[in-house]
Write an enzyme that holds these catalytic residues in place. Structure first.
Site, PDB file in Angstrom:
ATOM      1  N   LYS A  43     -10.813  -3.990   8.549  1.00  0.00           N
ATOM      2  CA  LYS A  43      -9.787  -5.180   9.519  1.00  0.00           C
ATOM      3  C   LYS A  43     -10.676  -4.461  10.198  1.00  0.00           C
ATOM      4  O   LYS A  43     -11.162  -6.354  10.800  1.00  0.00           O
ATOM      5  CB  LYS A  43      -9.036  -3.942   9.869  1.00  0.00           C
TER       6      LYS A  43
ATOM      7  N   ASP B 198      -1.724   5.599   6.862  1.00  0.00           N
ATOM      8  CA  ASP B 198      -2.591   4.580   6.373  1.00  0.00           C
ATOM      9  C   ASP B 198      -2.760   4.133   7.640  1.00  0.00           C
ATOM     10  O   ASP B 198      -1.510   3.352   8.310  1.00  0.00           O
ATOM     11  CB  ASP B 198      -2.608   3.950   5.337  1.00  0.00           C
TER      12      ASP B 198
ATOM     13  N   TRP C  55       0.787  -1.705   0.434  1.00  0.00           N
ATOM     14  CA  TRP C  55      -0.056   0.051   0.011  1.00  0.00           C
ATOM     15  C   TRP C  55       1.322   0.868   0.732  1.00  0.00           C
ATOM     16  O   TRP C  55       0.741   2.273  -0.814  1.00  0.00           O
ATOM     17  CB  TRP C  55      -1.122  -0.227   0.823  1.00  0.00           C
TER      18      TRP C  55
END
Lengths: 280, 280
Positions: free
Chosen positions: A114, A90, A20
């Site tokens: 998540k 993030d 990511w």
């Protein structure tokens, strides 16, 4: 969205610790100069690089990190020294797993899928002075933080069901002792698995000890066939999703907030049994 | 997203029939010349303008319409003559209410929250030759149609729950006779309400007859206080969300696929009773 809103000088620093971060880095290059400040690509992202003295320059608009790396199982245990620059994080895969000092960040963003709710909602925590109309030319209205701030996140029809479930989870977190308690539980839970890995003769954690994630624990036997056998037998025994991400192989136990401690205990018991049966 | 992907010549035509068309028009101006081809703003968007001979020029990249206008209760009963240009249609509030000849469009997009599933998912039907890497400079990867097409809509973590529910609704539509049958049901359902409005001495539909939506039916008594009384009494009798959008006032019955015919029958019975009680 981050570069479009923050990259006024068209320059920003990125720390590359996984997929990511790499994607965010590539995306930033569309809008300006994205500088690699540090990377752990040399060892397949199995550690968090030393971030105590990064080559941050005065003209950088912000410093980006991906705080917990789902695929590689790493987590920052100390935030980078950004030398006064805005820190953008993030936190998708560690959000609400422990208390966070939001004053250390300019922007925290996290997909809720998540620890919070169903995929399709993102939560942004942004410093008020960063909410501005001064965005890069060509920024779509929907991608301006100010649009969402000004309209109480109701500029568009929001993902109501996802938000509703997030609300339920927030209440559950508060009712069960808040994030302080959650951290305690998560640390104890992860320790069960890491302690086993550290003494196992068959299984081995892939991440350096000071970079370990409480949420994602990747491990291997060192033998691909044995890995496959383990995953198959574990699945038959009711342990789902233990296969590592397709890009790294091996195994990965994701032990988010929703995974009870007993789940990890059962996994370790199963791993012990597997180790005995497959001793060499 | 539409201008970023299609506005190669930096020019496009927009037909203004309500809030979303206006928003799309304003957004397109960020990227190039957005031309107002026709508008029904002169009569508070209570009709669909004549689109048989629009001032479309050769250099326009596409023509945009919002096919059903939720707030104003209008719907195109005939698609505009786009003179060979790509037709882009926002079908959010009429999607899957009747069969559609997709070959007449370049792009159809629809938020699923009206007829298909929970808010937070958008469905795009795009002509294959429009899926391209040739987008405007500065287009985020996530806003390229090609990114989603190339990755089977799995470039990001998709809104799984919403997609799951959409799948259930697709199956229900197929099982109950498909879109042909759905159109029949929706036409008959809307007719009950429109027929009542057309003969009522108290209530009046606000939309010109040839522009009426099957999904959203706005109406008024002509007296704001009476409108408010109606909404209040209707709510007490179990009819929810009959208040018109805050920008137009009056009443609006949204009778999407999920509203059974009996719901409309009950509303009309209630309106008749209210009319009798409030006759002047």
């Amino acid at each position: 969205m981050v570069p479009m809103n923050l990259m006024k000088n068209r320059k920003a620093g990125y720390i590359l610790t996984g997929q990511w971060a790499k994607k965010a880095f590539a995306e930033a290059k569309i809008y300006g100069e994205a500088v690699e400040l540090a990377s752990s690509a040399d060892k397949t992202f199995t550690y968090i690089p030393d971030c105590s003295d990064l080559p941050i320059t005065e003209d950088m608009d912000y410093v980006y990190i991906c705080e917990n790396n789902t695929i590689y199982g790493t987590k920052y245990h100390q935030l980078p020294d950004t030398k006064g620059k805005i820190l953008v994080s993030d936190q998708s895969s560690c959000f609400l797993s422990e208390p966070v000092d939001v004053t250390k960040y300019g922007i925290i963003y996290a997909g809720v899928q998540k620890n919070v709710g169903p995929a399709g909602t993102v939560i942004v925590i942004i410093r008020e002075d960063l909410i501005s109309d001064d965005v890069l030319p060509g920024t779509p209205t929907m991608l301006k933080y100010k649009t969402h701030a000004d309209n109480d996140s109701l500029y568009n029809t929001p993902p109501c069901y996802g938000i509703y479930i997030c609300g339920k989870v927030f209440k559950w977190l508060l009712k069960t002792g808040g994030l302080e308690k959650r951290k305690e539980i998560n640390e104890a839970k992860a320790k069960i698995l890491y302690d086993f890995l550290d003494q196992s003769k068959l299984f081995k954690g892939t991440v350096e000890k000071d970079s370990r994630s409480m949420m994602n624990v990747p491990f291997v036997t060192g033998d691909k066939e044995l890995d496959a056998k383990f995953i198959e037998e574990a699945k038959a025994a009711g342990f789902e999703n233990l296969k590592g991400h397709r890009t790294v192989g091996g195994m990965r136990a994701s032990i988010y907030n929703a995974m009870p401690t007993e789940g990890v205990e059962k996994l370790v018991a199963f791993m012990k049994k597997f180790e005995e049966e497959n001793a060499r």
